[in-house]
Design a protein around this motif. Structure first.
Motif, PDB file in Angstrom:
ATOM      1  N   UNK A   1       0.784  -1.225   0.000  1.00 54.58           N
ATOM      2  CA  UNK A   1       0.000   0.000   0.000  1.00 54.58           C
ATOM      3  C   UNK A   1       0.815   1.274   0.000  1.00 54.58           C
ATOM      4  N   UNK A   2       2.133   1.172   0.054  1.00 58.54           N
ATOM      5  CA  UNK A   2       3.009   2.346   0.007  1.00 58.54           C
ATOM      6  C   UNK A   2       3.698   2.386  -1.353  1.00 58.54           C
ATOM      7  N   UNK A   3       3.521   3.494  -2.041  1.00 57.06           N
ATOM      8  CA  UNK A   3       4.177   3.684  -3.337  1.00 57.06           C
ATOM      9  C   UNK A   3       5.389   4.594  -3.152  1.00 57.06           C
ATOM     10  N   UNK A   4       6.500   4.174  -3.746  1.00 58.65           N
ATOM     11  CA  UNK A   4       7.735   4.976  -3.699  1.00 58.65           C
ATOM     12  C   UNK A   4       8.216   5.205  -5.127  1.00 58.65           C
ATOM     13  N   UNK A   5       8.333   6.460  -5.498  1.00 57.92           N
ATOM     14  CA  UNK A   5       8.902   6.830  -6.798  1.00 57.92           C
ATOM     15  C   UNK A   5      10.268   7.460  -6.548  1.00 57.92           C
ATOM     16  N   UNK A   6      11.272   6.992  -7.262  1.00 55.32           N
ATOM     17  CA  UNK A   6      12.649   7.467  -7.095  1.00 55.32           C
ATOM     18  C   UNK A   6      13.188   7.935  -8.435  1.00 55.32           C
ATOM     19  N   UNK A   7      13.825   9.087  -8.456  1.00 55.74           N
ATOM     20  CA  UNK A   7      14.402   9.629  -9.682  1.00 55.74           C
ATOM     21  C   UNK A   7      15.780  10.207  -9.370  1.00 55.74           C
ATOM     22  N   UNK A   8      16.719   9.969 -10.263  1.00 55.73           N
ATOM     23  CA  UNK A   8      18.110  10.406 -10.074  1.00 55.73           C
ATOM     24  C   UNK A   8      18.522  11.303 -11.233  1.00 55.73           C
ATOM     25  N   UNK A   9      19.362  12.288 -10.940  1.00 55.45           N
ATOM     26  CA  UNK A   9      19.931  13.131 -11.984  1.00 55.45           C
ATOM     27  C   UNK A   9      21.321  13.587 -11.561  1.00 55.45           C
ATOM     28  N   UNK A  10      22.058  14.103 -12.514  1.00 58.71           N
ATOM     29  CA  UNK A  10      23.323  14.784 -12.242  1.00 58.71           C
ATOM     30  C   UNK A  10      23.229  16.182 -12.836  1.00 58.71           C
ATOM     31  N   UNK A  11      24.145  17.042 -12.445  1.00 56.09           N
ATOM     32  CA  UNK A  11      24.163  18.405 -12.957  1.00 56.09           C
ATOM     33  C   UNK A  11      25.337  18.584 -13.898  1.00 56.09           C
ATOM     34  N   UNK A  12      25.083  19.174 -15.052  1.00 56.41           N
ATOM     35  CA  UNK A  12      26.141  19.413 -16.021  1.00 56.41           C
ATOM     36  C   UNK A  12      27.160  20.411 -15.462  1.00 56.41           C
ATOM     37  N   UNK A  13      28.428  20.065 -15.603  1.00 56.82           N
ATOM     38  CA  UNK A  13      29.497  20.977 -15.231  1.00 56.82           C
ATOM     39  C   UNK A  13      29.863  20.986 -13.765  1.00 56.82           C
ATOM     40  N   UNK A  14      29.214  20.160 -12.942  1.00 58.62           N
ATOM     41  CA  UNK A  14      29.573  20.037 -11.532  1.00 58.62           C
ATOM     42  C   UNK A  14      29.531  18.568 -11.130  1.00 58.62           C
TER      43      UNK A  14
ATOM     44  N   UNK B   1      18.798  18.201 -21.936  1.00 57.72           N
ATOM     45  CA  UNK B   1      18.646  17.120 -22.908  1.00 57.72           C
ATOM     46  C   UNK B   1      17.657  17.501 -24.020  1.00 57.72           C
ATOM     47  N   UNK B   2      16.644  18.223 -23.663  1.00 55.83           N
ATOM     48  CA  UNK B   2      15.667  18.640 -24.676  1.00 55.83           C
ATOM     49  C   UNK B   2      16.309  19.557 -25.708  1.00 55.83           C
ATOM     50  N   UNK B   3      17.183  20.454 -25.266  1.00 54.10           N
ATOM     51  CA  UNK B   3      17.885  21.351 -26.192  1.00 54.10           C
ATOM     52  C   UNK B   3      18.789  20.571 -27.138  1.00 54.10           C
ATOM     53  N   UNK B   4      19.443  19.542 -26.613  1.00 59.22           N
ATOM     54  CA  UNK B   4      20.296  18.710 -27.462  1.00 59.22           C
ATOM     55  C   UNK B   4      19.489  18.059 -28.576  1.00 59.22           C
ATOM     56  N   UNK B   5      18.339  17.538 -28.207  1.00 62.90           N
ATOM     57  CA  UNK B   5      17.473  16.879 -29.183  1.00 62.90           C
ATOM     58  C   UNK B   5      16.966  17.864 -30.229  1.00 62.90           C
ATOM     59  N   UNK B   6      16.568  19.033 -29.789  1.00 62.36           N
ATOM     60  CA  UNK B   6      16.043  20.036 -30.718  1.00 62.36           C
ATOM     61  C   UNK B   6      17.121  20.525 -31.672  1.00 62.36           C
ATOM     62  N   UNK B   7      18.337  20.720 -31.165  1.00 62.42           N
ATOM     63  CA  UNK B   7      19.424  21.194 -32.014  1.00 62.42           C
ATOM     64  C   UNK B   7      19.787  20.167 -33.069  1.00 62.42           C
ATOM     65  N   UNK B   8      19.833  18.899 -32.691  1.00 58.00           N
ATOM     66  CA  UNK B   8      20.189  17.838 -33.645  1.00 58.00           C
ATOM     67  C   UNK B   8      19.148  17.755 -34.761  1.00 58.00           C
TER      68      UNK B   8
ATOM     69  N   UNK C   1      15.209  21.073  -8.723  1.00 60.66           N
ATOM     70  CA  UNK C   1      15.781  22.039  -9.662  1.00 60.66           C
ATOM     71  C   UNK C   1      16.829  21.384 -10.549  1.00 60.66           C
ATOM     72  N   UNK C   2      17.646  20.514  -9.966  1.00 60.23           N
ATOM     73  CA  UNK C   2      18.682  19.817 -10.737  1.00 60.23           C
ATOM     74  C   UNK C   2      18.042  18.874 -11.754  1.00 60.23           C
ATOM     75  N   UNK C   3      16.995  18.178 -11.334  1.00 59.17           N
ATOM     76  CA  UNK C   3      16.286  17.281 -12.249  1.00 59.17           C
ATOM     77  C   UNK C   3      15.682  18.056 -13.422  1.00 59.17           C
ATOM     78  N   UNK C   4      15.059  19.170 -13.129  1.00 61.63           N
ATOM     79  CA  UNK C   4      14.449  19.981 -14.191  1.00 61.63           C
ATOM     80  C   UNK C   4      15.503  20.531 -15.141  1.00 61.63           C
ATOM     81  N   UNK C   5      16.628  20.969 -14.589  1.00 64.31           N
ATOM     82  CA  UNK C   5      17.708  21.489 -15.419  1.00 64.31           C
ATOM     83  C   UNK C   5      18.280  20.435 -16.343  1.00 64.31           C
ATOM     84  N   UNK C   6      18.392  19.206 -15.852  1.00 68.84           N
ATOM     85  CA  UNK C   6      18.917  18.109 -16.672  1.00 68.84           C
ATOM     86  C   UNK C   6      17.976  17.793 -17.831  1.00 68.84           C
ATOM     87  N   UNK C   7      16.687  17.750 -17.549  1.00 69.18           N
ATOM     88  CA  UNK C   7      15.718  17.472 -18.619  1.00 69.18           C
ATOM     89  C   UNK C   7      15.741  18.575 -19.677  1.00 69.18           C
TER      90      UNK C   7
END
Length: 646
Positions: free
Chosen positions: A111-124, A254-261, A245-251
């Motif tokens: 009955x307990x739901x756990x959502x986990x998400x990981x990210x890194x920050x570019x340049x740090x 990546x979106x800019x990379x896709x759009x540029x390509x 904030x770090x998760x949002x920045x990472x997404x």
């Protein structure tokens, strides 16, 4: 494109360790673990920091142990195999693993739901973890995260005597400081140790066990019917950024990379984002570079020059391409390009015959994509020195023979990409005149003639050299009875082995064979060497063929280029196939259909990446580096050719 996995994909603990994720930070640092969250290699880590980009890596946060407790009833939702044979079996509670721009896990525990998400920050050197705990049970839920640290260079482990000290918002050990922030309660605990079993190191003869330590836990209580977040940030620098904030920045990055390509193919668009994971800062040159592969390799000249056209040019990262080429140009010496850049004041290593010739090719492909005549003018003197040095002779036995072809290699120096050496033995000796090196040589000469015309310089000498090389190549390499090219001219039995290197004599911008012979090469390569995941390095009927790759290093090295399937030559094969079929719509559709199976390759091994190698007999599981730059780069060039005709 989103990769989604369910319980069918981890029917056992072993199945759950087959695939992993990769996040990189543009400094050489990364985050990687299996899809069930375990560390199955000593190189896995929540935060593998790089304190001196891109090669001085430290395994800081090795893993997170996670537990859900419902009024005294405890359930581990993390998964891990230990050296004593015990396990954490949190994979049984794992409902879903997905990867699009970040890895996401969804657990369900009574009955307990756990959502986990990981990210890194570019340049740090920063990793962020965000949990969402939804308590739909009737009991109080206590959620606990225990981080285990190493603070040791990549590939090593802490000594039992290594001490970890914690103060407010910081952990210190081994002369390193790791800052952390969380919105949950931090509880100090007596230092504890874990010793892990690394199954994916053990099978390859690497160190099979490793130690990590913990000195605190992070806790959150969630009432029945309540939904809470727990954020956790680890960084080598002090930071006020929150995990969200770090998760949002990472997404967004990546979106800019896709759009540029700008690829229309969903698969190609995803690969364009994967390509950027190999681009890293290099402090010693104050520029950018391309890391050859994760988790093992650093940045090498040859790999960079093969990967760059796809990693940077096909994805329209022209500024990155320009910066990398300028860096290499600055380190050109005696007509050679560095195969290994300097670290700690050491001199670069130049043991490669192909990097310099491929550098000229990269400048040409850059010009074709951008039309920047000024950059051609800037690089022209370097290219001149390369050709002059190859003509007159330089290190490692590299020189132009009387017939106009390039010879390379001497004693134990292996200077082509098939460069394995086992002690005093060379499993794949290619001293003499390698086929792809002479294809690169002719291509470079024709490019120099082209550049000379563009810049208003005299290019007749290059054209004359190219003509001489072509006559010798066509007369000496072609095997009429086998409808393909020799692999090398050395006067040994190795000359007539059917290998994948001949495909570059068809795929380069300027080639020497007539169209019919090029077609025969493509057909022979398809018959003898092609698989959907790469080309075999040696035909199966050869007595020296090795069908499997694995075991201790010497055993692996004996198979490395003796039949093992490599993914990156597949790009040259498809480009060659398109070429000999005049880039027709039918040919493009054939290649497009054959590329569809790459989706299964991106699901297996490192999710969203292409690996270094597969077994030669039956290429079902990725091996070697689970993410390889030139594999991704060369396949992106194929997508570019199909969509843009470039």
């Amino acid at each position: 494109m989103k990769w989604i996995y369910g319980k069918q994909d981890w029917k056992s603990f072993e199945r759950g360790q087959e695939n992993c994720y990769l996040l990189t930070n543009g400094l050489g640092g990364f985050s990687s673990a299996t899809m069930i969250g375990s560390v199955s290699r000593n190189d896995h880590a929540l935060l593998m920091a790089c304190v001196h980009a891109p090669n001085h890596r430290y395994n800081m946060v090795h893993r997170l142990s996670e537990q859900v407790t419902l009024e005294g009833d405890s359930h581990m939702i993390s998964s891990q195999e230990f050296a004593d044979g015990t396990r954490e079996d949190g994979w049984r509670y794992l409902e879903e693993f997905s990867y699009e721009d970040t890895p996401v896990w969804r657990f369900l525990v009574e009955g307990v739901q756990v959502r986990k998400e990981i990210s890194v920050e570019q340049g740090t050197n920063t990793a962020a973890v965000c949990y969402e705990i939804t308590n739909r049970s009737s009991r109080m839920c206590d959620f606990t995260v225990t981080p285990f640290f190493q603070f040791t260079p990549k590939g090593s482990e802490p000594k039992p005597s290594q001490v970890f000290e914690r103060e407010e918002g910081c952990v210190r050990s081994n002369g390193l400081s790791l800052y952390f922030w969380t919105d949950a309660e931090v509880k100090e605990i007596p230092e504890i140790s874990e010793v892990y079993f690394y199954s994916y190191d053990d099978c390859d003869g690497r160190r099979p066990t490793g130690l990590a330590k913990a000195n605190h836990r992070i806790c959150k209580t969630v009432n029945p019917g309540e939904k809470c977040r727990l954020e956790l940030v680890y960084s080598m620098e002090t930071t006020e950024k929150k995990a969200a904030s770090i998760l949002a920045g990472h997404r967004a990055y990546r979106k800019k990379l896709e759009e540029l390509a700008g690829f229309s193919s969903e698969l190609a668009a995803f690969l364009a984002k994967s390509a950027n994971q190999f681009v890293s800062r290099r402090e010693s040159t104050d520029g950018e570079t391309i890391l050859a592969g994760f988790p093992f390799f650093e940045d090498w000249g040859r790999d960079t020059m093969i990967a760059l056209p796809g990693i940077c040019i096909s994805t329209r990262q022209y500024g990155t391409a320009r910066e990398i080429l300028r860096t290499f140009a600055a380190y050109e010496k005696d007509g050679l390009m560095p195969n290994l850049f300097p670290e700690g004041g050491e001199a670069p290593l130049y043991n490669t015959v192909d990097a310099a010739l491929l550098f000229i090719n990269c400048v040409y492909l850059y010009y074709q994509a951008t039309g920047e005549k000024a950059f051609v003018r800037e690089m022209y003197p370097v290219a001149e020195r390369i050709v002059k040095s190859y003509r007159q002779g330089t290190h490692f036995g590299i020189h132009m023979d009387e017939d106009g072809l390039i010879m390379a290699g001497q004693e134990l120096d292996q200077v082509t990409w098939m460069d394995v050496r086992v002690g005093e033995f060379l499993p794949t000796p290619r001293h003499g005149k390698p086929v792809e090196i002479n294809a690169y040589w002719y291509n470079a000469l024709q490019i120099m003639a082209c550049f000379s015309e563009i810049l208003g310089k005299e290019g007749a000498e290059y054209e004359a050299l190219a003509k001489k090389a072509k006559e010798a190549f066509c007369g000496q390499f072609w095997m009429e009875d086998r409808h393909c090219l020799k692999d090398v001219l050395s006067g040994t039995e190795a000359d007539c082995q059917v290998r994948c290197n001949q495909i570059w004599a068809v795929s380069m911008p300027f080639t020497m064979l007539d169209r019919e012979k090029e077609r025969q090469v493509v057909e022979t390569v398809f018959e003898k060497l092609y698989t959907p995941y790469g080309l075999r390095t040696l035909e199966k009927s050869d007595p020296q063929f090795h069908g499997t790759y694995g075991g201790p290093m010497q055993q692996r090295d004996m198979a490395y280029h003796q039949g093992t399937v490599w993914t990156f030559p597949l790009g040259a094969y498809y480009l060659s196939y398109l070429k000999v079929h005049s880039n027709s719509g039918e040919a493009k559709e054939t290649v497009r259909e054959q590329l569809e199976v790459l989706a299964s390759a991106l699901r297996e091994g490192c999710v969203g990446q292409l690996p270094e190698i597969y077994d030669g007999e039956n290429p079902t599981s990725s091996k070697g580096c689970f993410a390889q730059a030139w594999s991704v780069g060369e396949l992106l060039r194929v997508f570019e050719k199909i969509e843009r005709g470039n």
